[in-house]
Enzyme design. Structure first.
Site, short mmCIF file in Angstrom:
data_model
loop_
_atom_site.label_atom_id
_atom_site.label_comp_id
_atom_site.label_asym_id
_atom_site.label_seq_id
_atom_site.Cartn_x
_atom_site.Cartn_y
_atom_site.Cartn_z
N ALA A 1 0.86 -1.20 0.00
CA ALA A 1 0.00 0.00 0.00
C ALA A 1 0.89 1.24 0.00
CB ALA A 1 -0.93 -0.03 1.21
N ARG A 2 1.05 1.85 1.14
CA ARG A 2 1.96 2.98 1.35
C ARG A 2 2.64 2.78 2.69
NH1 ARG A 2 1.56 3.44 -3.23
NH2 ARG A 2 0.99 5.26 -4.53
N GLU B 1 10.85 6.40 3.07
CA GLU B 1 11.14 5.82 1.77
C GLU B 1 11.84 6.86 0.91
OE1 GLU B 1 8.51 4.27 -1.97
OE2 GLU B 1 7.97 3.40 -0.02
N HIS C 1 9.98 -0.63 -3.69
CA HIS C 1 8.77 -0.07 -4.30
C HIS C 1 8.70 -0.39 -5.79
CE1 HIS C 1 5.65 3.38 -3.64
NE2 HIS C 1 5.18 2.45 -4.46
#
Length: 305
Positions: free
Chosen positions: A230-231, A260, A279
């Protein structure tokens, strides 16, 4: 007169010129141009009715008298100059669903590697060590998938193919879905308590920020696995580190992190029960083809077709 201008924006190392080719093949009746330079981008935006890319200059939006649709090549649109687009009367379409198959496969890759104990196999291979070890089975386990958009539904479908009982978490559980059970966000902890795998595939909102923290890790079974595609901020990173160090959960696989990029000295890198990928679950060689199909669907739904 240009119908569609493809902006010079690369995604996952893919050449946007190939995106223009895919659109031409899908709709050979359209005049599709690829803006190779800033000057070409400006010139083409002044005559095109449709622009596509992941970002657009609000000043050029305001200056163009022809632009009617911006087709974003990202699923999310929160990063766009939405006010400028609205003021100019430019409709916005997103690329929802473009990542579904590839991210779902990455999630299954994480889970299968974990359940079959392949980390040990890789370590033994490096040592040329022939020692038998045990692996588990995915079948008859339970997975909760938080977020039932196109990505979440693809993940659920893959789990069900493996005989996994699935629980889906969504804002409007009354809509149902392809999970065996669908609940609201207020039942996330209850679902996590019953799950071998907790997979996060939701957008980052006020509701989901830090959704998985100390309470969730105390609630999850000790042999459970967390997967986050997701995040990063959906997970409380400090609480995750503590849970992995304390064996409160068995393992985690993260394609997104908070912060990140993850700094080289971050403690997550040193945990043997945590797999981190940079990612890149969204990467697929079929990205432009899917974006072109989504764009064509958007055109078909409007008078621009």
């Amino acid at each position: 007169m240009t119908d569609v201008v493809v902006l010079r924006q690369k995604i996952h190392g893919l050449d946007p010129a190939d995106y223009a080719t895919e659109i031409r093949e899908a709709r050979p009746d359209l005049d599709v141009e690829f803006a190779r330079t800033p000057a070409e981008e400006r010139e083409l935006l002044m005559e095109a009715s449709v622009a596509t890319g992941f970002q657009i200059d609000p000043a050029l939006v305001a200056e163009s008298d022809t632009l009617e649709l911006f087709a974003c090549t990202f699923a999310g649109t929160g990063h766009l100059p939405l006010e400028a687009l609205e003021d100019a009367g430019v409709a916005v379409a997103n690329a929802s669903g473009v990542h579904g198959p590839n991210i779902a496969e990455q999630v299954l890759g994480y889970v299968l590697a974990d359940v079959r104990n392949l980390q040990r196999a890789w370590e033994q291979t490096e040592r040329a060590e022939w020692n038998h070890f045990q692996g588990g089975e995915l079948r008859r386990s339970t997975a909760t998938v938080v977020g039932m958009g196109p990505i979440g539904e693809e993940i659920i479908a893959r789990f069900r193919d493996f005989g996994v009982e699935t629980i889906g978490v969504r804002y409007t559980p009354e809509k149902g879905g392809n999970a065996d059970e669908v609940v609201g966000f207020d039942e996330t902890l209850d679902a996590a308590a019953r799950s071998d795998y907790l997979v996060l595939a939701c957008p980052l909102t006020d509701t989901t920020e830090s959704l998985v923290g100390e309470e969730a890790f105390l609630t999850m079974p000790t042999d459970a696995m967390l997967v986050n595609v997701a995040r990063g901020p959906v997970v409380d990173t400090d609480a995750l580190v503590a849970a992995l160090r304390g064996n409160d959960i068995r393992s985690a696989a993260l394609d997104v992190t908070d912060p990140e990029p993850l700094p080289a000295d971050h403690p997550l890198w040193g945990l043997s029960n945590c797999l981190v990928t940079p990612h890149n679950a969204g990467h697929t060689p079929h990205y432009w083809k899917r974006c072109a199909d989504i764009l064509v669907d958007a055109l078909d739904a409007t008078s621009l077709a």
